[in-house]
Design an enzyme around this catalytic site. Sequence first.
Site, PDB file in Angstrom:
ATOM      1  N   LYS A  74      39.181 -16.616 -20.635  1.00  0.00           N
ATOM      2  CA  LYS A  74      38.164 -15.419 -21.055  1.00  0.00           C
ATOM      3  C   LYS A  74      37.163 -15.856 -22.068  1.00  0.00           C
ATOM      4  O   LYS A  74      37.622 -16.225 -23.163  1.00  0.00           O
ATOM      5  CB  LYS A  74      39.175 -14.242 -21.342  1.00  0.00           C
ATOM      6  CG  LYS A  74      38.639 -12.871 -21.261  1.00  0.00           C
ATOM      7  CD  LYS A  74      39.706 -11.883 -21.312  1.00  0.00           C
ATOM      8  CE  LYS A  74      39.091 -10.675 -21.972  1.00  0.00           C
ATOM      9  NZ  LYS A  74      39.996  -9.680 -22.912  1.00  0.00           N
ATOM     10  N   HIS A 112      35.137 -13.310 -23.501  1.00  0.00           N
ATOM     11  CA  HIS A 112      34.620 -12.177 -24.145  1.00  0.00           C
ATOM     12  C   HIS A 112      35.973 -11.428 -24.799  1.00  0.00           C
ATOM     13  O   HIS A 112      36.831 -12.104 -24.541  1.00  0.00           O
ATOM     14  CB  HIS A 112      33.908 -11.238 -23.208  1.00  0.00           C
ATOM     15  CG  HIS A 112      34.655 -10.865 -22.070  1.00  0.00           C
ATOM     16  ND1 HIS A 112      34.864 -11.653 -21.139  1.00  0.00           N
ATOM     17  CD2 HIS A 112      35.422  -9.731 -21.901  1.00  0.00           C
ATOM     18  CE1 HIS A 112      35.763 -10.916 -20.177  1.00  0.00           C
ATOM     19  NE2 HIS A 112      36.040  -9.823 -20.871  1.00  0.00           N
TER      20      HIS A 112
END
Length: 218
Positions: free
Chosen positions: A106, A108
Site C-alpha cells: 500500500k 498511501h
Amino acid sequence: MSLKSYQREFIEFAISQEILSFGSFILKSGRKSPYFFNAGKFNKGSALSTIGKYYAAVLQDENHLDYDVVFGPAYKGIPLASSTVIALSEHYNKDVPYSFNRKEIKDHGDGGSIVGAPLKGNILIIDDVITAGTAIRESLAIIKENGATPVGVIVAVDRQERGTGEVSAIQQIEQDYGIPVMSIVNLDLIIQYLKEKGGYDERLSIMKEYRDMYGIKK
Ligand code: OMP
C-alpha cells in the site's frame, strides 16, 4: 507416535466440518492427493474459535518457545493467528501481540505491508498446512526483511512430504533456518486415527500408498 486426546478431537472436528476431506485433490505442488485440509472452511465463529484453542494447545506443549509476536501470513494465516492469540488470552491469560502481511503493497495511508503489531523481536508463524514448504519460506523471508527473528512455525497439518530432496519440507526448513516447525497433527497421526476408528480399510490403503510415494523416509 501416539495420538494425544486433543489431536484425536482435532481430527474428529476437522472431519465433521469437512475441513479435512478425502477424495482426489491436486495440490499446489502438482501432486495428486487422496486427502486435503481446507482452512478456508473455518468459516463460522464456533469453528474459528475452536481452531485457535488447538494452536494454543500446541504452544502449551512447546512451552520452551520464546516469542514476542505471532505472525499470520496472508491470507489463510490471518484468521488462524487471530484466533490463536484470542485463545491464548482467554484460556492461558497471555496477552500476545500479533500481525499479518498484506499481499499488495500500500502506498498511501499507513503504507507498508505489515498490519497489526510491529514485526520486531522473536516471531512465531501460524499457518495452515505445510507440503513442500514454499508458503512458509515466503513468510520467513518477510520476517527477515523486517529485521525480526523467526523462532518457530506452527501449522495445523504437517503432510510429512518430501521437499525438493530426500528430507521432509519441515526438516529442510529446520536445517536452513535452525527453527522448530510444529503441527497440531501430521499424516502419520491421521492414518493412525483412521486405523483406530476402523472401517476405513480402502481409504487407509490409498493414504498409505500416497505416503509411500511422497512421504519422508523414516
Ligand atoms: P506448500 O507451500 O507446498 O508447503 O503448500 C502449503 C499450501 O498448500 C497451503 O498453505 C495451502 O494453500 C495449500 N494446501 C492446503 O491448503 N491443504 C492441503 O492439504 C494441501 C495444500 C497443498 O496444496 O499442498
